[in-house]
Design an enzyme around this catalytic site. Structure first.
Site, PDB file in Angstrom:
ATOM      1  N   SER A 213      19.119   8.476  26.253  1.00 23.83           N
ATOM      2  CA  SER A 213      20.164   8.485  25.354  1.00 23.83           C
ATOM      3  C   SER A 213      21.017   7.103  25.652  1.00 23.83           C
ATOM      4  CB  SER A 213      20.842   9.315  24.649  1.00 23.83           C
ATOM      5  OG  SER A 213      21.563  10.108  25.727  1.00 23.83           O
ATOM      6  N   HIS A 241      16.109  12.019  20.639  1.00 22.48           N
ATOM      7  CA  HIS A 241      16.638  10.648  20.361  1.00 22.48           C
ATOM      8  C   HIS A 241      15.111  10.019  19.770  1.00 22.48           C
ATOM      9  CE1 HIS A 241      20.653  10.270  21.115  1.00 22.48           C
ATOM     10  NE2 HIS A 241      20.583  10.990  21.946  1.00 22.48           N
ATOM     11  N   LYS A 272      20.715  15.192  14.707  1.00 24.35           N
ATOM     12  CA  LYS A 272      20.388  13.573  14.594  1.00 24.35           C
ATOM     13  C   LYS A 272      19.696  13.191  13.556  1.00 24.35           C
ATOM     14  CE  LYS A 272      21.578  13.315  19.690  1.00 24.35           C
ATOM     15  NZ  LYS A 272      21.291  14.279  20.532  1.00 24.35           N
TER      16      LYS A 272
HETATM   17  C1  LIG Z   1      21.739  15.456  21.532  1.00 21.48           C
HETATM   18  C2  LIG Z   1      21.063  15.822  22.619  1.00 21.48           C
HETATM   19  C3  LIG Z   1      20.813  17.256  22.634  1.00 21.48           C
HETATM   20  C4  LIG Z   1      21.810  18.098  22.000  1.00 21.48           C
HETATM   21  O1  LIG Z   1      21.709  18.335  20.809  1.00 21.48           O
HETATM   22  P1  LIG Z   1      22.399  19.428  20.115  1.00 21.48           P
HETATM   23  O2  LIG Z   1      21.312  19.801  18.893  1.00 21.48           O
HETATM   24  O3  LIG Z   1      23.337  18.418  19.479  1.00 21.48           O
HETATM   25  O4  LIG Z   1      22.991  20.433  20.873  1.00 21.48           O
HETATM   26  C5  LIG Z   1      19.997  17.560  23.789  1.00 21.48           C
HETATM   27  N1  LIG Z   1      19.189  16.756  24.395  1.00 21.48           N
HETATM   28  C6  LIG Z   1      19.040  15.249  24.056  1.00 21.48           C
HETATM   29  C7  LIG Z   1      18.286  14.525  24.911  1.00 21.48           C
HETATM   30  C8  LIG Z   1      20.183  14.985  23.214  1.00 21.48           C
HETATM   31  O5  LIG Z   1      20.313  13.602  23.142  1.00 21.48           O
END
Ligand SMILES: *Cc1c(COP(=O)(O)O)cnc(C)c1O
Length: 426
Positions: A213, A241, A272
């Site tokens: 990310s 992502h 997301k």
């Molecule tokens: C955002 C993210 C998470 C966490 O996701 P949530 O559902 O907000 O806890 C885990 N791994 C990666 C690679 C992320 O970008």
């Protein structure tokens, strides 16, 4: 003793009604000591220019938002709302219907009395979307990552993890008592040498983010799968992502790179692209999911995902399974931003991903430029250590399908002005 604690309890229970706002402060040296230690640490963060403030949004999430302390709309290039689904009318409507039909929540964990047909249906839909056997929901992908490794891997086994994997993977790995190998970021030679070393163990599992990310770079999954097959290892990806928009049908980096049938386990988020509310999941072989339901601690000991959240995610998946048009729009928007910025002389990290890190190096520069962008009505935030390595500060711009071409051009124009002002571009 009894009367004192009883009076504390009664103040807690009845305090607000009686107008007692807080207990009177008591001199306490332990608290004073904690205060001194924390203040010094907070001061260090401020001094380093890496303080992370929070801007308060007063509207829905979207391309155009309003924030506290600022009149008018600003353009938002900072959310993980890749497909614009977090305020999509059909997604919200589905959440409302789930709220009305199923209530606000279950007041329970899944295995006691917290599973509704709604949850089972979403799990089936997730498995279908990813073309896997089964899926299990968590309150977040952080929890999915925290809960998986210790269940699957024992001291007889081994895990091989990319050094730049997400913090939640790192925490999950910490909790797991297996043999651990950390390979250099996306370095296949290093991964191969670690796989050779790991041959002495029983199960071997390669663990990587699908997309990283901070840089928007995509893991070389085809080559990773080749190595996995050569050295008899499993492949796990965290595709937070990528789920919903990478690959021709938005299935993720495994679809993009043609390895859906060679990646064994996928963890991802509903927070997301898939509506942006909350929730995470593991999808993969049925036996994996079955054992997670028996043993995974964040699943067993944390509350069920609220029905409205499930309703929103479920509709987001319906939209994506009906058409790949939204994912395609996002790809063309991303191309527009990246090509204009690169032509102007900016360095943009990663390739073809809607995460577009504008590389600046210095932490203070990144944060000052982000403030100047906000002056021009563009919401972006600088990232610096410890979120990214020292000397690699950047402004991370994230493109969404909900941005119009005009929104993108306006963002580029502001970057040109601010970049010239600070001598970043000629
Ligand atoms: C955002 C993210 C998470 C966490 O996701 P949530 O559902 O907000 O806890 C885990 N791994 C990666 C690679 C992320 O970008």
């Amino acid at each position: 003793m009894w009367s004192r604690s009883a009076s504390v309890v009664s103040r807690r229970l009845w305090g607000p009604r009686l107008g007692l706002e807080r207990l009177p402060g008591r001199v306490c040296s332990a608290l004073a000591q904690l205060h001194a230690v924390l203040e010094a640490e907070l001061e260090r963060i401020r001094g380093a220019g890496t303080w992370k403030g929070e801007r308060v949004i007063t509207s829905r999430q979207g391309a155009h938002i309003t924030v506290q302390g600022r009149g008018g709309e600003i353009l938002n290039f900072f959310a993980n709302n890749y497909l614009g689904l977090s305020s999509h009318s059909a997604v919200m409507q589905s959440g409302i219907e789930a709220l009305e039909q199923y209530g606000a929540g279950l007041s329970s964990v899944r295995f006691i009395c917290g599973t509704q047909d709604l949850h089972k249906n979403l799990e089936a839909k997730i498995a279908k979307f990813h073309q896997r056997e089964d899926a299990i929901l968590y309150a977040s992908c952080f929890d999915a990552n925290a809960g998986i490794f210790e269940v699957l891997l024992s001291p007889e086994d081994a895990l091989l993890s990319d050094e730049l994997n997400h913090a939640s993977i790192i925490d999950g790995v910490r909790l797991c008592k297996t043999n651990k190998y950390r390979y250099k970021h996306m370095d296949l030679d290093d991964l191969e040498s670690k796989l050779k070393e790991a041959q002495k163990h029983r199960i071997k599992m390669i663990v990587t983010d699908g997309v990283f990310s901070m840089d928007g770079d995509v893991a070389p999954l085809k080559e990773i799968c080749d190595l996995a097959e050569k050295y008899n290892a499993l492949v796990f990806i965290d595709d937070c992502h990528a789920t919903g928009f990478m690959g021709p049908n938005g299935r993720g980096t495994d679809e993009l790179l043609g390895v859906m049938d060679r990646v064994h386990i996928v963890n991802s988020t509903l927070g997301k692209a898939l509506g942006g509310a909350a929730g995470g999941y593991t999808t993969g072989p049925k036996a994996v999911v079955d054992l997670l339901r028996q043993r995974s601690r964040p699943y067993l000991f944390s509350n069920t995902l609220p029905p409205p959240v499930v309703g929103c995610a479920s509709k987001a998946l319906d939209l994506l399974m009906n058409s790949n048009a939204i994912a395609q729009t996002m790809a063309s928007k991303t191309k527009r931003f990246r090509s204009q910025m690169t032509a102007a002389g900016f360095t943009i990290g990663g390739a073809d991903h809607p995460i577009c890190p504008v590389m600046l190096g210095d932490a203070r520069l990144a944060s000052t430029m982000a403030d100047d962008m906000l002056q021009r009505g563009i919401y972006v935030i600088g990232f610096s250590y410890p979120v990214v390595p020292k000397g690699k500060a950047r402004i991370r711009v994230q493109i969404s399908a909900s941005h119009s071409d005009r929104d993108i051009d306006q963002c580029v124009q502001a970057f040109l002005e601010v970049g010239r002002k600070h001598g970043v571009i000629p």
